[in-house]
Design a protein around this motif. Structure first.
Motif, mmCIF file in Angstrom:
data_model
loop_
_atom_site.group_PDB
_atom_site.id
_atom_site.type_symbol
_atom_site.label_atom_id
_atom_site.label_comp_id
_atom_site.label_asym_id
_atom_site.label_seq_id
_atom_site.Cartn_x
_atom_site.Cartn_y
_atom_site.Cartn_z
ATOM 1 N N ARG A 226 -1.305 12.267 -0.773
ATOM 2 C CA ARG A 226 -2.348 11.349 -0.361
ATOM 3 C C ARG A 226 -3.453 11.276 -1.403
ATOM 4 N N LYS A 227 -3.774 12.426 -1.930
ATOM 5 C CA LYS A 227 -4.831 12.441 -2.918
ATOM 6 C C LYS A 227 -4.433 11.668 -4.152
ATOM 7 N N SER A 228 -3.164 11.848 -4.566
ATOM 8 C CA SER A 228 -2.712 11.128 -5.759
ATOM 9 C C SER A 228 -2.684 9.634 -5.536
ATOM 10 N N VAL A 229 -2.318 9.250 -4.283
ATOM 11 C CA VAL A 229 -2.283 7.807 -3.964
ATOM 12 C C VAL A 229 -3.697 7.242 -3.971
ATOM 13 N N THR A 230 -4.600 8.025 -3.402
ATOM 14 C CA THR A 230 -5.988 7.568 -3.341
ATOM 15 C C THR A 230 -6.555 7.431 -4.738
ATOM 16 N N GLU A 231 -6.216 8.393 -5.565
ATOM 17 C CA GLU A 231 -6.725 8.357 -6.935
ATOM 18 C C GLU A 231 -6.163 7.141 -7.666
ATOM 19 N N VAL A 232 -4.889 6.799 -7.402
ATOM 20 C CA VAL A 232 -4.286 5.613 -8.049
ATOM 21 C C VAL A 232 -4.931 4.334 -7.523
ATOM 22 N N ALA A 233 -5.122 4.343 -6.160
ATOM 23 C CA ALA A 233 -5.670 3.131 -5.534
ATOM 24 C C ALA A 233 -7.091 2.863 -5.965
ATOM 25 N N SER A 234 -7.815 3.893 -6.195
ATOM 26 C CA SER A 234 -9.210 3.699 -6.563
ATOM 27 C C SER A 234 -9.352 3.002 -7.906
ATOM 28 N N GLY A 235 -8.319 2.924 -8.685
ATOM 29 C CA GLY A 235 -8.366 2.266 -9.981
ATOM 30 C C GLY A 235 -7.921 0.811 -9.935
ATOM 31 N N GLU A 236 -7.579 0.312 -8.737
ATOM 32 C CA GLU A 236 -7.091 -1.071 -8.600
ATOM 33 C C GLU A 236 -8.265 -2.062 -8.407
ATOM 34 N N THR A 237 -7.944 -3.277 -8.748
ATOM 35 C CA THR A 237 -8.911 -4.351 -8.438
ATOM 36 C C THR A 237 -8.675 -4.795 -7.011
ATOM 37 N N ALA A 238 -9.590 -5.565 -6.513
ATOM 38 C CA ALA A 238 -9.463 -6.053 -5.134
ATOM 39 C C ALA A 238 -8.211 -6.910 -4.959
ATOM 40 N N LEU A 239 -7.898 -7.727 -5.955
ATOM 41 C CA LEU A 239 -6.705 -8.575 -5.881
ATOM 42 C C LEU A 239 -5.444 -7.725 -5.912
ATOM 43 N N GLN A 240 -5.409 -6.674 -6.813
ATOM 44 C CA GLN A 240 -4.221 -5.813 -6.928
ATOM 45 C C GLN A 240 -4.004 -5.030 -5.640
ATOM 46 N N ARG A 241 -5.069 -4.615 -5.026
ATOM 47 C CA ARG A 241 -4.914 -3.857 -3.785
ATOM 48 C C ARG A 241 -4.344 -4.724 -2.691
ATOM 49 N N LEU A 242 -4.821 -5.997 -2.579
ATOM 50 C CA LEU A 242 -4.305 -6.921 -1.564
ATOM 51 C C LEU A 242 -2.825 -7.189 -1.787
ATOM 52 N N GLN A 243 -2.487 -7.368 -3.043
ATOM 53 C CA GLN A 243 -1.067 -7.636 -3.348
ATOM 54 C C GLN A 243 -0.201 -6.405 -3.021
ATOM 55 N N ARG A 244 -0.711 -5.183 -3.331
ATOM 56 C CA ARG A 244 0.083 -3.979 -3.059
ATOM 57 C C ARG A 244 0.265 -3.788 -1.589
ATOM 58 N N LEU A 245 -0.765 -3.980 -0.824
ATOM 59 C CA LEU A 245 -0.668 -3.815 0.607
ATOM 60 C C LEU A 245 0.186 -4.855 1.261
ATOM 61 N N SER A 246 0.214 -6.069 0.703
ATOM 62 C CA SER A 246 1.004 -7.141 1.270
ATOM 63 C C SER A 246 2.437 -7.121 0.774
ATOM 64 N N GLY A 247 2.699 -6.249 -0.157
ATOM 65 C CA GLY A 247 4.054 -6.134 -0.681
ATOM 66 C C GLY A 247 4.352 -7.151 -1.719
ATOM 67 N N LYS A 248 3.380 -7.807 -2.278
ATOM 68 C CA LYS A 248 3.577 -8.851 -3.262
ATOM 69 C C LYS A 248 3.201 -8.373 -4.678
ATOM 70 N N ALA A 249 2.962 -7.179 -4.802
ATOM 71 C CA ALA A 249 2.535 -6.704 -6.101
ATOM 72 C C ALA A 249 3.664 -6.845 -7.130
#
Length: 249
Positions: A226-249
Protein backbone atom coordinates in the motif's frame (compact mmCIF):
# COMPACT_ATOMS: atom_id res chain seq x y z
CA UNK A 1 110.48 -51.59 83.69
CA UNK A 2 111.14 -52.95 80.22
CA UNK A 3 108.79 -55.91 80.74
CA UNK A 4 106.11 -53.54 82.00
CA UNK A 5 106.30 -51.39 78.88
CA UNK A 6 106.13 -54.45 76.61
CA UNK A 7 103.15 -55.90 78.44
CA UNK A 8 101.30 -52.60 78.34
CA UNK A 9 102.04 -52.17 74.64
CA UNK A 10 100.69 -55.66 73.87
CA UNK A 11 97.53 -55.06 75.89
CA UNK A 12 96.92 -51.72 74.17
CA UNK A 13 97.52 -53.22 70.73
CA UNK A 14 95.09 -56.09 71.43
CA UNK A 15 92.43 -53.79 72.88
CA UNK A 16 92.47 -51.29 70.04
CA UNK A 17 92.64 -54.02 67.41
CA UNK A 18 89.32 -55.38 68.68
CA UNK A 19 87.96 -51.87 68.97
CA UNK A 20 88.96 -51.15 65.40
CA UNK A 21 87.07 -54.23 64.21
CA UNK A 22 84.02 -53.12 66.16
CA UNK A 23 84.10 -49.62 64.72
CA UNK A 24 84.57 -51.03 61.22
CA UNK A 25 81.46 -53.14 61.80
CA UNK A 26 79.51 -50.08 62.90
CA UNK A 27 80.56 -48.21 59.77
CA UNK A 28 79.83 -51.18 57.49
CA UNK A 29 76.34 -51.58 58.99
CA UNK A 30 75.65 -47.86 59.23
CA UNK A 31 71.92 -47.26 58.94
CA UNK A 32 71.14 -43.62 58.13
CA UNK A 33 67.52 -43.98 59.27
CA UNK A 34 68.35 -44.99 62.85
CA UNK A 35 71.90 -43.73 63.42
CA UNK A 36 72.21 -40.49 65.38
CA UNK A 37 74.91 -37.98 66.10
CA UNK A 38 75.63 -40.00 69.23
CA UNK A 39 77.29 -42.66 67.04
CA UNK A 40 79.76 -40.11 65.75
CA UNK A 41 80.23 -38.61 69.20
CA UNK A 42 81.13 -42.05 70.55
CA UNK A 43 83.70 -42.60 67.83
CA UNK A 44 85.10 -39.13 68.36
CA UNK A 45 85.27 -39.76 72.10
CA UNK A 46 87.39 -42.87 71.48
CA UNK A 47 89.63 -40.86 69.18
CA UNK A 48 89.99 -38.07 71.73
CA UNK A 49 90.81 -40.53 74.51
CA UNK A 50 93.41 -42.19 72.28
CA UNK A 51 94.90 -38.80 71.42
CA UNK A 52 95.27 -38.03 75.11
CA UNK A 53 96.99 -41.36 75.69
CA UNK A 54 99.24 -40.64 72.74
CA UNK A 55 100.19 -37.29 74.25
CA UNK A 56 101.13 -39.05 77.50
CA UNK A 57 103.08 -41.70 75.59
CA UNK A 58 105.04 -38.98 73.82
CA UNK A 59 105.76 -37.25 77.13
CA UNK A 60 106.91 -40.55 78.65
CA UNK A 61 109.16 -41.23 75.69
CA UNK A 62 110.61 -37.74 75.90
CA UNK A 63 111.36 -38.31 79.59
CA UNK A 64 112.97 -41.72 78.97
CA UNK A 65 115.01 -40.30 76.12
CA UNK A 66 116.12 -37.40 78.31
CA UNK A 67 117.16 -39.83 81.04
CA UNK A 68 119.41 -41.61 78.53
CA UNK A 69 120.93 -38.35 77.31
CA UNK A 70 121.45 -37.05 80.85
CA UNK A 71 123.03 -40.32 81.96
CA UNK A 72 125.45 -40.40 79.03
CA UNK A 73 126.32 -36.75 79.59
CA UNK A 74 127.05 -37.48 83.25
CA UNK A 75 129.22 -40.47 82.34
CA UNK A 76 131.15 -38.42 79.78
CA UNK A 77 131.73 -35.67 82.36
CA UNK A 78 132.87 -38.14 85.01
CA UNK A 79 135.23 -39.82 82.54
CA UNK A 80 136.87 -36.47 81.87
CA UNK A 81 137.42 -36.07 85.62
CA UNK A 82 139.30 -39.39 85.98
CA UNK A 83 142.72 -37.92 85.10
CA UNK A 84 142.20 -35.07 87.52
CA UNK A 85 141.19 -37.45 90.27
CA UNK A 86 144.21 -39.65 89.58
CA UNK A 87 146.51 -36.62 89.84
CA UNK A 88 144.93 -35.44 93.07
CA UNK A 89 145.04 -38.95 94.51
CA UNK A 90 148.74 -39.15 93.69
CA UNK A 91 149.26 -35.72 95.23
CA UNK A 92 147.32 -36.70 98.33
CA UNK A 93 144.74 -33.91 97.92
CA UNK A 94 141.79 -36.33 97.81
CA UNK A 95 141.11 -39.43 99.83
CA UNK A 96 141.13 -42.88 98.34
CA UNK A 97 137.66 -43.50 99.79
CA UNK A 98 136.25 -40.55 97.87
CA UNK A 99 137.83 -41.75 94.66
CA UNK A 100 136.42 -45.20 95.28
CA UNK A 101 132.90 -43.85 95.70
CA UNK A 102 133.33 -41.78 92.51
CA UNK A 103 134.47 -44.81 90.55
CA UNK A 104 131.63 -46.96 91.92
CA UNK A 105 129.07 -44.39 90.76
CA UNK A 106 130.69 -44.14 87.33
CA UNK A 107 130.65 -47.88 86.83
CA UNK A 108 127.05 -48.11 88.09
CA UNK A 109 125.98 -45.40 85.66
CA UNK A 110 127.69 -47.17 82.78
CA UNK A 111 125.85 -50.34 83.77
CA UNK A 112 122.53 -48.47 83.64
CA UNK A 113 122.99 -47.19 80.09
CA UNK A 114 121.71 -50.36 78.40
CA UNK A 115 118.65 -50.48 80.66
CA UNK A 116 117.83 -46.81 80.15
CA UNK A 117 118.21 -47.17 76.39
CA UNK A 118 115.89 -50.19 76.41
CA UNK A 119 113.30 -48.26 78.42
CA UNK A 120 113.51 -45.40 75.93
CA UNK A 121 113.16 -47.87 73.04
CA UNK A 122 110.09 -49.45 74.67
CA UNK A 123 108.59 -46.02 75.25
CA UNK A 124 109.22 -45.17 71.60
CA UNK A 125 107.53 -48.40 70.47
CA UNK A 126 104.55 -47.73 72.73
CA UNK A 127 104.27 -44.17 71.40
CA UNK A 128 104.55 -45.38 67.79
CA UNK A 129 101.75 -47.89 68.31
CA UNK A 130 99.51 -45.19 69.75
CA UNK A 131 100.33 -42.93 66.81
CA UNK A 132 99.15 -45.67 64.46
CA UNK A 133 96.01 -46.18 66.53
CA UNK A 134 95.18 -42.48 66.43
CA UNK A 135 95.85 -42.43 62.70
CA UNK A 136 93.49 -45.37 62.13
CA UNK A 137 90.78 -43.87 64.33
CA UNK A 138 91.08 -40.55 62.50
CA UNK A 139 90.61 -42.37 59.19
CA UNK A 140 87.67 -44.31 60.58
CA UNK A 141 86.05 -41.08 61.72
CA UNK A 142 86.54 -39.63 58.24
CA UNK A 143 85.08 -42.83 56.74
CA UNK A 144 82.14 -42.59 59.11
CA UNK A 145 81.46 -38.99 58.08
CA UNK A 146 81.71 -39.93 54.41
CA UNK A 147 79.41 -42.92 54.89
CA UNK A 148 76.92 -40.79 56.81
CA UNK A 149 76.93 -38.10 54.13
CA UNK A 150 76.45 -40.64 51.35
CA UNK A 151 73.70 -42.42 53.27
CA UNK A 152 71.85 -39.16 53.91
CA UNK A 153 72.15 -38.21 50.24
CA UNK A 154 70.85 -41.62 49.22
CA UNK A 155 68.01 -41.32 51.69
CA UNK A 156 67.10 -37.85 50.40
CA UNK A 157 67.13 -39.10 46.82
CA UNK A 158 64.97 -42.09 47.77
CA UNK A 159 62.48 -39.86 49.59
CA UNK A 160 62.34 -37.49 46.61
CA UNK A 161 61.70 -40.44 44.29
CA UNK A 162 59.02 -41.71 46.65
CA UNK A 163 57.33 -38.29 46.64
CA UNK A 164 57.49 -38.23 42.84
CA UNK A 165 55.88 -41.65 42.51
CA UNK A 166 53.23 -40.69 45.06
CA UNK A 167 52.42 -37.57 43.02
CA UNK A 168 52.19 -39.63 39.84
CA UNK A 169 49.93 -42.14 41.54
CA UNK A 170 47.68 -39.37 42.84
CA UNK A 171 47.46 -37.87 39.34
CA UNK A 172 46.55 -41.24 37.87
CA UNK A 173 43.85 -41.70 40.50
CA UNK A 174 42.48 -38.24 39.73
CA UNK A 175 42.37 -38.94 36.01
CA UNK A 176 40.68 -42.27 36.63
CA UNK A 177 38.17 -40.54 38.88
CA UNK A 178 37.44 -37.87 36.26
CA UNK A 179 36.94 -40.55 33.65
CA UNK A 180 34.48 -42.35 35.87
CA UNK A 181 32.63 -39.10 36.57
CA UNK A 182 32.34 -38.27 32.86
CA UNK A 183 30.81 -41.66 32.15
CA UNK A 184 28.76 -42.47 35.23
CA UNK A 185 28.01 -39.27 37.13
CA UNK A 186 24.32 -38.79 37.96
CA UNK A 187 24.89 -35.05 38.14
CA UNK A 188 26.31 -34.92 34.63
CA UNK A 189 23.51 -37.12 33.33
CA UNK A 190 20.91 -34.84 34.92
CA UNK A 191 22.69 -31.81 33.48
CA UNK A 192 22.64 -33.38 30.01
CA UNK A 193 18.93 -34.17 30.30
CA UNK A 194 18.23 -30.63 31.44
CA UNK A 195 20.13 -29.25 28.46
CA UNK A 196 18.08 -31.43 26.12
CA UNK A 197 14.85 -30.31 27.79
CA UNK A 198 15.77 -26.64 27.58
CA UNK A 199 16.75 -27.12 23.94
CA UNK A 200 13.37 -28.73 23.20
CA UNK A 201 11.57 -25.95 25.02
CA UNK A 202 13.48 -23.39 22.98
CA UNK A 203 12.56 -25.22 19.76
CA UNK A 204 8.86 -25.28 20.79
CA UNK A 205 8.93 -21.60 21.61
CA UNK A 206 10.46 -20.91 18.19
CA UNK A 207 7.67 -22.78 16.47
CA UNK A 208 5.03 -20.80 18.35
CA UNK A 209 6.84 -17.56 17.72
CA UNK A 210 7.16 -18.34 14.04
CA UNK A 211 3.39 -19.05 13.83
CA UNK A 212 2.57 -15.82 15.60
CA UNK A 213 5.03 -13.93 13.45
CA UNK A 214 3.50 -15.05 10.12
CA UNK A 215 0.37 -12.78 10.27
CA UNK A 216 2.56 -9.94 11.37
CA UNK A 217 4.86 -10.50 8.41
CA UNK A 218 1.87 -10.65 6.05
CA UNK A 219 0.41 -7.44 7.47
CA UNK A 220 3.74 -5.77 7.12
CA UNK A 221 3.95 -6.97 3.52
CA UNK A 222 0.48 -5.54 2.71
CA UNK A 223 1.38 -2.28 4.38
CA UNK A 224 4.48 -2.10 2.29
CA UNK A 225 2.46 -2.70 -0.88
CA UNK A 226 0.00 0.00 0.00
CA UNK A 227 2.77 2.35 0.84
CA UNK A 228 4.51 1.72 -2.45
CA UNK A 229 1.25 2.29 -4.33
CA UNK A 230 0.62 5.48 -2.45
CA UNK A 231 4.11 6.68 -3.14
CA UNK A 232 3.63 5.94 -6.88
CA UNK A 233 0.20 7.57 -6.92
CA UNK A 234 1.40 10.69 -5.27
CA UNK A 235 3.58 11.38 -8.31
CA UNK A 236 0.67 11.30 -10.79
CA UNK A 237 -1.16 14.22 -12.30
CA UNK A 238 -4.86 14.60 -11.81
CA UNK A 239 -5.54 13.41 -15.36
CA UNK A 240 -3.23 10.34 -14.96
CA UNK A 241 -4.91 9.38 -11.73
CA UNK A 242 -8.40 9.57 -13.30
CA UNK A 243 -7.26 7.46 -16.21
CA UNK A 244 -5.63 4.87 -13.89
CA UNK A 245 -8.68 4.56 -11.73
CA UNK A 246 -10.97 4.31 -14.72
CA UNK A 247 -8.80 1.70 -16.32
CA UNK A 248 -7.99 3.87 -19.31
CA UNK A 249 -4.45 4.58 -18.49
Amino acid sequence: MSSGWNLTARLVAKHFSALGDKISGVIANFDPETATEADRDQLRSVLQDSAQKLAKARADFAKEQKDVVDLKTLIATDEKALETLAARLAAGTISEATVTVFCDELEANKGRVAQEEQEAADAREFMTEFEEIVKQLSQQLADFDAAAKKALQTLAAAEAQKDLQAARQARQEQLAGFKGVSNNSNALSALTRRAEKVSNEAAGMKIITDIAQKPLDQAAEIAAIRKSVTEVASGETALQRLQRLSGKA
